[in-house]
Enzyme design. Structure first.
Site, short mmCIF file in Angstrom:
data_model
loop_
_atom_site.label_atom_id
_atom_site.label_comp_id
_atom_site.label_asym_id
_atom_site.label_seq_id
_atom_site.Cartn_x
_atom_site.Cartn_y
_atom_site.Cartn_z
N LYS A 14 0.85 -1.20 0.00
CA LYS A 14 0.00 0.00 0.00
C LYS A 14 0.88 1.23 0.00
O LYS A 14 2.05 1.19 0.41
CB LYS A 14 -0.93 0.03 1.23
CG LYS A 14 -0.23 0.11 2.61
CD LYS A 14 0.13 1.49 3.08
CE LYS A 14 0.86 1.49 4.41
NZ LYS A 14 1.57 2.71 4.75
N ASP A 142 -2.41 -2.04 10.04
CA ASP A 142 -2.47 -2.01 8.57
C ASP A 142 -3.04 -3.30 7.96
O ASP A 142 -3.35 -3.34 6.77
CB ASP A 142 -1.07 -1.81 7.97
CG ASP A 142 -0.57 -0.38 8.13
OD1 ASP A 142 -1.38 0.50 8.44
OD2 ASP A 142 0.64 -0.17 7.93
P1 ATP Z 1 4.15 -0.45 7.80
O1 ATP Z 1 4.05 0.31 6.51
O2 ATP Z 1 2.95 -1.34 8.05
O3 ATP Z 1 4.56 0.39 8.97
P2 ATP Z 1 6.68 -1.40 6.86
O4 ATP Z 1 6.41 -1.68 5.42
O5 ATP Z 1 7.32 -0.08 7.17
O6 ATP Z 1 5.34 -1.54 7.65
P3 ATP Z 1 7.69 -4.04 7.19
O7 ATP Z 1 8.28 -4.30 5.84
O8 ATP Z 1 6.42 -4.70 7.53
O9 ATP Z 1 7.61 -2.49 7.48
O10 ATP Z 1 8.84 -4.45 8.24
C1 ATP Z 1 8.91 -3.92 9.54
C2 ATP Z 1 9.76 -4.85 10.41
O11 ATP Z 1 9.05 -6.08 10.59
C3 ATP Z 1 11.09 -5.22 9.81
O12 ATP Z 1 12.08 -4.85 10.72
C4 ATP Z 1 11.07 -6.72 9.58
O13 ATP Z 1 12.24 -7.34 10.00
C5 ATP Z 1 9.89 -7.22 10.39
N1 ATP Z 1 9.05 -8.22 9.68
C6 ATP Z 1 8.29 -9.15 10.29
N2 ATP Z 1 7.62 -9.88 9.40
C7 ATP Z 1 7.93 -9.42 8.17
C8 ATP Z 1 7.54 -9.76 6.85
N3 ATP Z 1 6.67 -10.76 6.60
N4 ATP Z 1 8.03 -9.04 5.85
C9 ATP Z 1 8.89 -8.02 6.09
N5 ATP Z 1 9.31 -7.67 7.31
C10 ATP Z 1 8.85 -8.35 8.35
#
Ligand code: ATP
Length: 295
Positions: A14, A142
């Site tokens: 997203k 989210d």
């Molecule tokens: P959001 O936009 O919902 O805040 P994000 O995209 O910024 O999330 P993610 O890619 O979900 O962040 O990753 C955040 C943290 O979660 C990372 O430090 C990662 O190590 C951990 N993590 C746990 N599960 C996953 C997964 N399935 N994919 C990616 N990261 C993950």
């Protein structure tokens, strides 16, 4: 041949076309007002189940630094689903990650939503849409949107959703520059920058202008109405992200923003040719670019 015990799904990322904070609670939580938008950039999530006594969950991932145990939200989604459905067996989850990790694009949340959908299918649909959304809520703010998709205005802590009938397919360039942002740090920067959140920083009109433009199919007006409260608070600390935004705008983007708390930046383009040329300019400065469109 189709495998009745396995399923592979796309897990879409997203972006936030709009993100404002309307209040900061005593406990430090922030109430937000956001327009969340599903985009074509996706992870691939394969899930298979073998019916056996007891319970085991295995996660594999193409990126070695993503945790594979209960720290992985996809693992926790499987655990929660099996608890709620009262089922046992061995679940294998394979994550093919393409969404930038910790980039503000809900990469983990969308994997979790895909696991919920996959397991619901593999276990014969024990849950309807409403119960699946409750499980999604319990996993993270989210996750319900990732389950739903499309375009939605999200309020509360992100869990209250109201669909927007968007008729606009935005042509996007998604840019990363090697910097990191942790979400708690981003909120700390936000609190420092704005001091308090007595009033919406963007003013009330802008959100309505954006949703009206999306419904009317007016990409230029939609791009002009985009907003992210994090931009001025984070850019001074993340010069690569700031430069990415500058380059996008200098190279013909109708609008450019960080997604969520960053540091991923996206630009909206009038056409694919302009997007291609902007991509080349960003590549020449060492950025990673991904072409995408809104779904
Ligand atoms: P959001 O936009 O919902 O805040 P994000 O995209 O910024 O999330 P993610 O890619 O979900 O962040 O990753 C955040 C943290 O979660 C990372 O430090 C990662 O190590 C951990 N993590 C746990 N599960 C996953 C997964 N399935 N994919 C990616 N990261 C993950």
């Amino acid at each position: 041949m189709k495998n009745p015990n396995g399923v592979e799904l796309p897990a879409y990322a997203k972006i936030n076309l709009y993100l404002d904070v309307t209040a900061r609670e005593e406990n430090g939580y922030h109430k937000i007002e956001s327009v969340m938008q599903r985009v074509s950039l996706c992870d691939r999530v394969a899930v298979s189940v073998s019916r056996e006594p007891g319970r085991s969950i295995f996660v594999r991932c193409n990126l070695p630094y993503v945790p594979r145990d209960a720290r992985n939200i996809a693992y926790r989604a499987a655990e929660l689903f099996m608890d709620a459905a009262g089922v046992c067996g061995s679940v294998r989850i394979t994550l093919g990650k393409r969404i930038p990790v910790a980039g503000g694009m809900a990469g983990g949340s969308t994997d979790a939503a895909a696991v919920l959908r996959a397991l619901n299918r593999l276990f014969g649909y024990p849950f309807g849409r409403a119960r699946l959304t409750e499980l999604a809520c319990a996993l993270g703010s989210d996750v319900p949107f990732c389950l739903r998709g499309g375009t939605a205005v999200c309020t509360g802590f992100g869990e209250i959703m109201s669909g927007v009938r968007s008729r606009t397919r935005l042509c996007l360039l998604i840019v990363t520059g090697g910097e990191n942002v942790s979400t708690p740090w981003a909120f700390e920067m936000l609190d420092r920058y704005y001091q308090n959140f007595d009033a919406r920083a963007s003013g009330p009109v802008r959100l309505e202008r954006l949703t009206a433009a999306l419904c009317a199919g007016d990409a230029a007006r939609a791009a002009e109405s985009m907003y992210n409260v994090f931009d001025p608070a984070i850019f001074p600390h993340r010069p690569r992200a700031a430069r990415a935004k500058e380059l996008l705008l200098e190279n013909g983007a109708l609008g450019a923003l960080m997604s969520g708390s960053g540091p991923t930046v996206f630009g909206v383009f009038p056409d694919t040719g302009t997007r291609f040329r902007a991509g080349a300019a960003l590549l020449s400065e060492g950025f990673t670019v991904r072409e995408a469109y809104t779904l």
